[in-house]
Design an enzyme around this catalytic site. Structure first.
Site, short mmCIF file in Angstrom:
data_model
loop_
_atom_site.label_atom_id
_atom_site.label_comp_id
_atom_site.label_asym_id
_atom_site.label_seq_id
_atom_site.Cartn_x
_atom_site.Cartn_y
_atom_site.Cartn_z
N ARG A 1 10.33 -1.33 -4.65
CA ARG A 1 9.14 -1.38 -5.51
C ARG A 1 9.10 -0.08 -6.33
NH1 ARG A 1 3.68 -3.36 -2.99
NH2 ARG A 1 3.39 -3.94 -5.17
N GLY B 1 0.86 -1.18 0.00
CA GLY B 1 0.00 0.00 0.00
C GLY B 1 0.90 1.23 0.00
N ASP C 1 -1.43 4.71 -6.30
CA ASP C 1 0.00 4.54 -6.03
C ASP C 1 0.83 5.69 -6.60
OD1 ASP C 1 -1.25 1.67 -6.05
OD2 ASP C 1 0.57 1.64 -4.83
O1 MRU Z 1 0.65 -3.98 -4.50
P1 MRU Z 1 0.04 -3.20 -3.37
O2 MRU Z 1 -0.79 -4.02 -2.46
O3 MRU Z 1 1.10 -2.39 -2.63
O4 MRU Z 1 -0.91 -2.17 -4.09
C1 MRU Z 1 -1.67 -1.30 -3.29
C2 MRU Z 1 -2.63 -0.49 -4.07
O5 MRU Z 1 -2.68 -0.52 -5.27
C3 MRU Z 1 -3.48 0.46 -3.28
O6 MRU Z 1 -4.72 0.63 -3.88
C4 MRU Z 1 -2.77 1.83 -3.23
O7 MRU Z 1 -1.46 1.67 -2.76
C5 MRU Z 1 -3.47 2.80 -2.41
S1 MRU Z 1 -3.23 2.45 -0.73
C6 MRU Z 1 -3.89 3.61 0.27
#
Ligand code: MRU
Length: 344
Positions: A85, A46, A235
């Site tokens: 990431r 997230g 993101d």
């Molecule tokens: O791969 P992830 O679980 O890190 O991806 C998270 C998301 O796409 C969320 O929707 C995004 O980070 C918003 S979190 C408040």
């Protein structure tokens, strides 16, 4: 509410999001390499949460570093954390915030014990700020939701994805706190199942009504007229309002527009990347093929299956009804409204 990440004397403690909801386990990262590994392997995930983790990783890295050649070690710590990431810009934002403070303290000639303590305090502040930002965002977003609406969300943009409270789920929490009895439709979010495993779990912890659907049920459900709004996190958001979010978000956005359901994105200002003029320039993380061919270690596709696994997609701004930030709500033309919010 669940604690996603915490600074303790023993190290950086995180709830392990790989194994929720069947087990609630916490891991303690004792150095920056363990924090980097936790981000990469999605113990924590997230966008805002990995920003907090990166800040704490930086602080623990400097805390544990030898006094000699500290500047070179800080460069290495930043490099390793930044390589975890590629898509969520909050990661880079947090590293830059910590690096700026480090540089300032060095220029001021701070003693090393004081410098280390200041960086730890700053990382804790990144966490505290994030929760306050989410609450402010929640208040702006709650005003947009019709009374008693069913709100569809994709992935997990909740307390688990942030320092606490959540972005998209923060909007839901704020609506409920203000007396609007909204309910949630959570898309399961293949392949990592953030919706099924994490969103449903954390909403259940807070007794918020939630219904789970598989991703391929989203179109049918949006067409049914039973969904009052879609709210998702992000993101990275380009300067023109194109939104990178969890894979599958784009399909939901197109289907929402097709069915006249408003599509809202809730994200802090730190998720804006005003250096990018369009979403086409956002780097999209490709993850391991096993995430697609297996579900929790169980093989579901023939051995040797060729796979693609983009972790995110980009929703063009024409599908976005509004972007909810802690500073207010931006609407088209986003080039102007986002710039105004970012500079305010
Ligand atoms: O791969 P992830 O679980 O890190 O991806 C998270 C998301 O796409 C969320 O929707 C995004 O980070 C918003 S979190 C408040």
């Amino acid at each position: 509410m669940v604690k996603t990440i915490e600074w303790t004397d023993a190290g950086v403690v995180m709830i392990d999001q790989r194994i929720l909801p069947t087990e609630e386990t916490y891991i303690t990262c004792k150095d920056y390499l363990e924090v980097a590994d936790a981000i990469q392997t999605m113990v924590i995930r997230g966008a805002p949460a990995i920003g907090v983790a990166a800040a704490m990783g930086f602080a623990i890295g400097v805390e544990k570093a030898a006094d000699e050649n500290l500047d070179a070690q800080v460069e290495e710590i930043s490099k390793v954390l930044a390589a975890t990431r590629p898509t969520a810009v909050n990661l880079f934002w947090a590293i830059e915030r910590m690096k700026r403070l480090y540089a300032l303290l060095r220029t001021e000639g701070a003693e090393l014990p004081a410098l280390r303590q200041r960086l730890i305090d700053e990382a804790k502040e990144v966490l505290r700020d994030d929760i306050e930002i989410n609450k402010a965002m929640g208040r702006h977003g709650a005003a947009l939701l019709p009374h008693g609406a069913t709100v569809m969300t994709h992935c997990n943009a909740g307390a688990l994805a942030t320092g606490g409270y959540g972005t998209a789920l923060g909007v839901i929490r704020a609506a409920i706190e203000s007396g609007n009895p909204v309910a949630v439709m959570a898309n399961e979010t293949r392949p990592f199942m953030q919706g099924a495993r994490l969103t449903v779990w954390e909403l259940q912890q807070d007794s918020i009504p939630v219904t789970l659907l598989t991703d391929n049920m989203a179109g049918h459900t949006l067409r049914s007229g039973k969904v009052g709004a879609v709210v998702v996190g992000a993101d990275r958001i380009a300067g023109n309002g194109d939104v990178a979010n969890k894979i599958g978000t784009y399909s939901v956005a197109v289907l929402a527009k097709e069915n006249n359901v408003p599509f809202y994105v809730a994200a802090p200002i730190s998720t804006l990347d005003m250096s990018l003029t369009s979403g086409d320039k956002i780097p999209i993380e490709q993850r391991a093929s096993e995430e697609v061919t297996h579900i929790r270690g169980q093989q579901i596709a023939p051995t040797g299956t060729q796979v693609i696994n983009p972790a995110f997609d980009v929703t063009p701004n024409k599908y976005v009804t509004a972007i909810i930030t802690e500073k207010g709500v931006a609407r088209a033309p986003f080039v102007d409204s986002l710039k105004e919010l970012a500079q305010s």
